[in-house]
Design an enzyme around this catalytic site. Structure first.
Site, mmCIF file in Angstrom:
data_model
loop_
_atom_site.group_PDB
_atom_site.id
_atom_site.type_symbol
_atom_site.label_atom_id
_atom_site.label_comp_id
_atom_site.label_asym_id
_atom_site.label_seq_id
_atom_site.Cartn_x
_atom_site.Cartn_y
_atom_site.Cartn_z
ATOM 1 N N HIS A 213 7.078 -4.417 -15.581
ATOM 2 C CA HIS A 213 8.305 -4.958 -14.999
ATOM 3 C C HIS A 213 8.250 -4.942 -13.472
ATOM 4 O O HIS A 213 8.521 -5.949 -12.812
ATOM 5 C CB HIS A 213 9.496 -4.130 -15.499
ATOM 6 C CG HIS A 213 10.820 -4.507 -14.935
ATOM 7 N ND1 HIS A 213 11.752 -5.245 -15.631
ATOM 8 C CD2 HIS A 213 11.392 -4.230 -13.740
ATOM 9 C CE1 HIS A 213 12.839 -5.415 -14.893
ATOM 10 N NE2 HIS A 213 12.640 -4.793 -13.736
ATOM 11 N N GLU A 214 7.884 -3.792 -12.909
ATOM 12 C CA GLU A 214 7.874 -3.677 -11.442
ATOM 13 C C GLU A 214 6.792 -4.549 -10.811
ATOM 14 O O GLU A 214 6.990 -5.129 -9.742
ATOM 15 C CB GLU A 214 7.681 -2.212 -11.047
ATOM 16 C CG GLU A 214 8.776 -1.284 -11.521
ATOM 17 C CD GLU A 214 10.171 -1.705 -11.102
ATOM 18 O OE1 GLU A 214 10.329 -2.415 -10.088
ATOM 19 O OE2 GLU A 214 11.117 -1.331 -11.813
ATOM 20 N N HIS A 217 8.072 -8.011 -10.220
ATOM 21 C CA HIS A 217 8.762 -8.177 -8.931
ATOM 22 C C HIS A 217 7.758 -8.308 -7.795
ATOM 23 O O HIS A 217 7.902 -9.158 -6.903
ATOM 24 C CB HIS A 217 9.668 -6.973 -8.652
ATOM 25 C CG HIS A 217 10.871 -6.876 -9.524
ATOM 26 N ND1 HIS A 217 11.699 -7.933 -9.797
ATOM 27 C CD2 HIS A 217 11.394 -5.813 -10.193
ATOM 28 C CE1 HIS A 217 12.689 -7.538 -10.575
ATOM 29 N NE2 HIS A 217 12.514 -6.252 -10.848
#
Length: 296
Positions: A213-214, A217
């Site tokens: 997920h990170e 980004h």
């Protein structure tokens, strides 16, 4: 090289080299990217720095200009990302992870970005190779205190290198965006709750997909709920709009009147690790564009 810092002592040993998040461990909204130069604080908060509708539009315009200016646009059909893992332990050794966990985390990144968890998932073309592991004994850094300072002191590689700092804080993860690299290269990367690595103790978040997920980004993706129930939402056409983050794995959730159910299985929502299984083709294309514009 593996680096261990305890106070002022520095120990170098050879390392064989290859191989913000969502809801925090306490089930509240998670990852948070502080404004440039700020430090992450304990508690709950958004997982990326706030992007207003006006800034979002400006970023898209800037990205388009950068891509147009590239004479040889290196669209990320196949990009290998070197990964530096920084294990931030305290003086008693709390926060440590095993070499096996680190290897498994790299494997998870390659599986998720390779589209291997669902027949609907896109193979993004991004692969990840462990470039180094650094271990530090520092009580403040372990708790993500002085984060701007410790990242600037420990970050390795260029704009193409993913730095992962494993810490113990109130979030699951924290990330920086690629368009912020030019302004603050020293803090570029992602911070991840160390218990979220495969085999960790973060209930429902222990499969290593916080880092997925990170890293999304870090590669230029917004949350799937960015902008709420709007046509623009996350700048990705094939992720249906959703009004707010998901929790757990709410099959059939439909929080917007616009077409499509909420993309609860998408890595950029806030679902449980076990619910995640895909990036979409348009997310893959966006990551390629962002790589070309800001990290190539």
């Amino acid at each position: 090289m593996a680096v261990l810092i305890a106070g002022s002592a520095l120990l170098l040993t050879p390392l064989s080299g290859q191989a913000t998040a969502r809801t925090p461990v306490g089930e509240a909204p998670d990852c948070f990217v502080p404004p440039a130069g700020a430090s992450a604080k304990g508690g709950h908060g958004a997982d990326t720095r706030d992007i207003s509708a006006a800034e979002q539009k400006a970023i898209e315009v800037q990205t388009a200009k950068l891509l147009k200016a590239k004479t040889a646009r290196s669209v990320a059909a196949a990009v290998n990302v070197p990964v530096y893992v920084h294990v931030m332990r305290d003086a008693s050794g709390n926060g440590d992870v095993t070499d096996t966990q680190i290897t498994q985390q790299i494997d998870v990144l390659n599986k998720t970005y390779g589209g291997q968890e669902s027949s609907q998932a896109a193979n993004t073309g991004f692969t990840f190779t462990l470039a180094g592991v650094n271990k530090y004994d520092n009580n403040q850094w372990h708790k993500d205190k002085q984060s701007s300072t410790y990242r600037k002191k420990t970050r390795q590689g260029g704009k193409n290198a993913l730095n992962i700092w494993l810490v113990d804080f109130a979030y699951l993860g924290i990330a920086t965006f690629p368009w912020d690299y030019a302004r603050q290269p020293g803090i570029d990367g992602i911070r991840v709750q160390y218990t979220s690595l495969p085999g960790g103790s973060a209930t429902n978040y222990d499969l290593g997909e916080t880092a997925t997920h990170e890293a999304g980004h870090w590669l230029g993706l917004y949350h799937t709920f960015q902008g709420g129930c709007t046509a623009t939402n996350d700048e990705v056409a094939d992720t249906p709009a959703q009004s707010s983050p998901s929790s757990g794995c709410p099959t059939g959730r439909d929080s917007c009147s616009l077409p499509g159910l909420d993309p609860i299985h998408n890595y950029m929502d806030y679902s449980y690790d076990s619910c995640y299984n895909q990036f979409t083709p348009d997310q893959s294309a966006r990551m390629s564009d962002m790589w070309s514009a800001y990290r190539a």
